[in-house]
Design an enzyme around this catalytic site. Sequence first.
Site, PDB file in Angstrom:
ATOM      1  N   HIS A  96       0.819  -1.222   0.000  1.00 34.59           N
ATOM      2  CA  HIS A  96       0.000   0.000   0.000  1.00 34.59           C
ATOM      3  C   HIS A  96       0.855   1.275   0.000  1.00 34.59           C
ATOM      4  CE1 HIS A  96       0.381   0.238   4.394  1.00 34.59           C
ATOM      5  NE2 HIS A  96      -0.554  -0.635   4.652  1.00 34.59           N
ATOM      6  N   HIS A 113      -6.016  -8.420  14.449  1.00 31.76           N
ATOM      7  CA  HIS A 113      -6.041  -7.188  13.650  1.00 31.76           C
ATOM      8  C   HIS A 113      -6.798  -7.452  12.355  1.00 31.76           C
ATOM      9  CE1 HIS A 113      -4.708  -3.691  11.538  1.00 31.76           C
ATOM     10  NE2 HIS A 113      -3.576  -4.145  11.061  1.00 31.76           N
ATOM     11  N   GLU A 162      -6.763  -5.719   9.390  1.00 28.92           N
ATOM     12  CA  GLU A 162      -6.244  -5.345   8.063  1.00 28.92           C
ATOM     13  C   GLU A 162      -6.061  -6.605   7.214  1.00 28.92           C
ATOM     14  OE1 GLU A 162      -2.918  -2.618   8.103  1.00 28.92           O
ATOM     15  OE2 GLU A 162      -3.310  -2.055   6.017  1.00 28.92           O
ATOM     16  N   ASP A 210      -4.095  -7.975   5.156  1.00 29.99           N
ATOM     17  CA  ASP A 210      -2.918  -8.847   5.044  1.00 29.99           C
ATOM     18  C   ASP A 210      -2.957  -9.933   6.115  1.00 29.99           C
ATOM     19  OD1 ASP A 210      -2.578  -6.533   6.656  1.00 29.99           O
ATOM     20  OD2 ASP A 210      -0.412  -6.780   6.703  1.00 29.99           O
ATOM     21  N   HIS A 250      -1.990  -0.482  15.037  1.00 34.89           N
ATOM     22  CA  HIS A 250      -2.161   0.796  14.396  1.00 34.89           C
ATOM     23  C   HIS A 250      -3.564   0.989  13.810  1.00 34.89           C
ATOM     24  CE1 HIS A 250      -1.557  -0.389   9.948  1.00 34.89           C
ATOM     25  NE2 HIS A 250      -1.666  -1.501  10.622  1.00 34.89           N
ATOM     26  N   ASP A 307       0.936  -6.245  14.242  1.00 38.70           N
ATOM     27  CA  ASP A 307       1.899  -5.507  13.406  1.00 38.70           C
ATOM     28  C   ASP A 307       3.076  -4.938  14.208  1.00 38.70           C
ATOM     29  OD1 ASP A 307       0.854  -5.733  10.810  1.00 38.70           O
ATOM     30  OD2 ASP A 307      -0.568  -4.115  11.138  1.00 38.70           O
ATOM     31  N   TYR A 335       9.966   0.097   8.858  1.00 40.74           N
ATOM     32  CA  TYR A 335       8.582  -0.282   9.186  1.00 40.74           C
ATOM     33  C   TYR A 335       8.006   0.696  10.222  1.00 40.74           C
ATOM     34  CZ  TYR A 335       4.934  -3.641  10.629  1.00 40.74           C
ATOM     35  OH  TYR A 335       3.759  -4.270  10.918  1.00 40.74           O
ATOM     36  N   HIS A 373       4.665  -9.805  10.925  1.00 41.82           N
ATOM     37  CA  HIS A 373       5.534  -9.677   9.742  1.00 41.82           C
ATOM     38  C   HIS A 373       6.980  -9.876  10.161  1.00 41.82           C
ATOM     39  CE1 HIS A 373       2.337  -7.934   7.259  1.00 41.82           C
ATOM     40  NE2 HIS A 373       2.076  -7.078   8.219  1.00 41.82           N
TER      41      HIS A 373
HETATM   42 FE1  FEO Z   1      -1.902  -3.495   9.702  1.00 39.08          FE
HETATM   43 FE2  FEO Z   1       0.124  -6.054   8.684  1.00 39.08          FE
HETATM   44  O1  FEO Z   1      -1.462  -5.044   8.791  1.00 39.08           O
END
Ligand code: FEO
Length: 396
Positions: free
Chosen positions: A24, A77, A79, A81, A144, A163, A190, A223
């Site tokens: 993104h 979370h 999001e 991903d 976040h 994250d 990051y 991640h």
């Molecule tokens: Fe906020 Fe890795 O997604």
Amino acid sequence: MKPVEIASGIYQVGVIDWNIRDFHGYSVEGTTYNAFLILDDTVVLIDTVKKEFADQLLANIAEIIDPKKIDMVISNHTEMDHSGGLPRVMHAIGGEKPLYCSKMGQKNLIQHFGDRLNLQALENGQEISIGSRTLSFLETRMLHWPDSMFTYIKEDQILFSSDAFGQHYAGYEMFDDQIGDAVMPYAKKYFANILLLYTPKILKLVEQITDMGLQIKIICPDHGILWRSNPETIINAYVEWSRQEAGKRAVVLYDTMWKSTRLMAEAIADGIAETGVAVRPIHIRSSHRSDIMTEVLDARAIVVGSPTLNNGLFPSVSDVLTYMKGLRPKNKIGAAFGSYGWSGESVKLLNEALADMKFDVMEESLKIQYVPDKKDLSACREYGRKIGQAVISRVG
Ligand code: FEO
């Protein structure tokens, strides 16, 4: 990535996305979507992966246990991903199994996937026994996303941090002791691009974790690399980055049409360097905005140059300023310069943009018509020296 047992009965079952280059708008050279399987009386999966990797996640799980034996899923979370694979995974493990998440997670997951999932909202601090272990949940709103939370296993002292503490890194190393310090630039980039705007919340969260006396042997972000040899390394780095007390460093960001602004940028950087302040001139169009933000995190002075184009800023400079503003860097000195042909609005616009970000903007800025001559470049070097002195007087 093959599943790896990270503690007795706890497996990293996530996937590597080797090919992603644009996350993104953040430039990456691959990443991982980590997910964790816990075998106990109740079998638990923490987080899933991007939608297109859901089958790979299920195959990884199947190397350890029949996915149908998973009793519950936790979504730290929303999001995509981490949640994109949820519908596929929930269907594969047998439709009605509970999917635990924060209250905001419940709201957000419904907005992503409708109300077909068996969502169970957790209270902040709630605990669930899964047999020999207890899972506890800590809301980390706006770290976040509004739905973000951590899951912690006190018996194993493992923190699943979503994250937070992650890095967009793709490799065969799984732990910090396998990659060493080479992971830190990924962690810093990051932080600069995902978390910088939440630094007050990060400092509070670290304080809260310390007050709670949470013992942490392993931090498992969603991640990149897991922190097991010394989790304090990344916690301390987050505290340091969150304080935003950059040292004797400046960055000169510029774009240029006919090299006049470039000549100015390099002469200003020369002047800054003469004062002993570390500096890099960065041509914006040759760099990615996400790499620029990492430089901004480290710099005390943000010096921005733009030619005037059609009475405005050069578009690439506007792009970087818009991105930077959203990430809310703090504690910066701002300085502006630029070349122009006839109208010359860019420097005024830059000063306004820097003031809007609450930078301490230098009273003096520098604009030069058409092509800088020797005298102009000497003025640029002098301007650079003044910026360098301002950094030194601020940093000491
Ligand atoms: Fe906020 Fe890795 O997604």
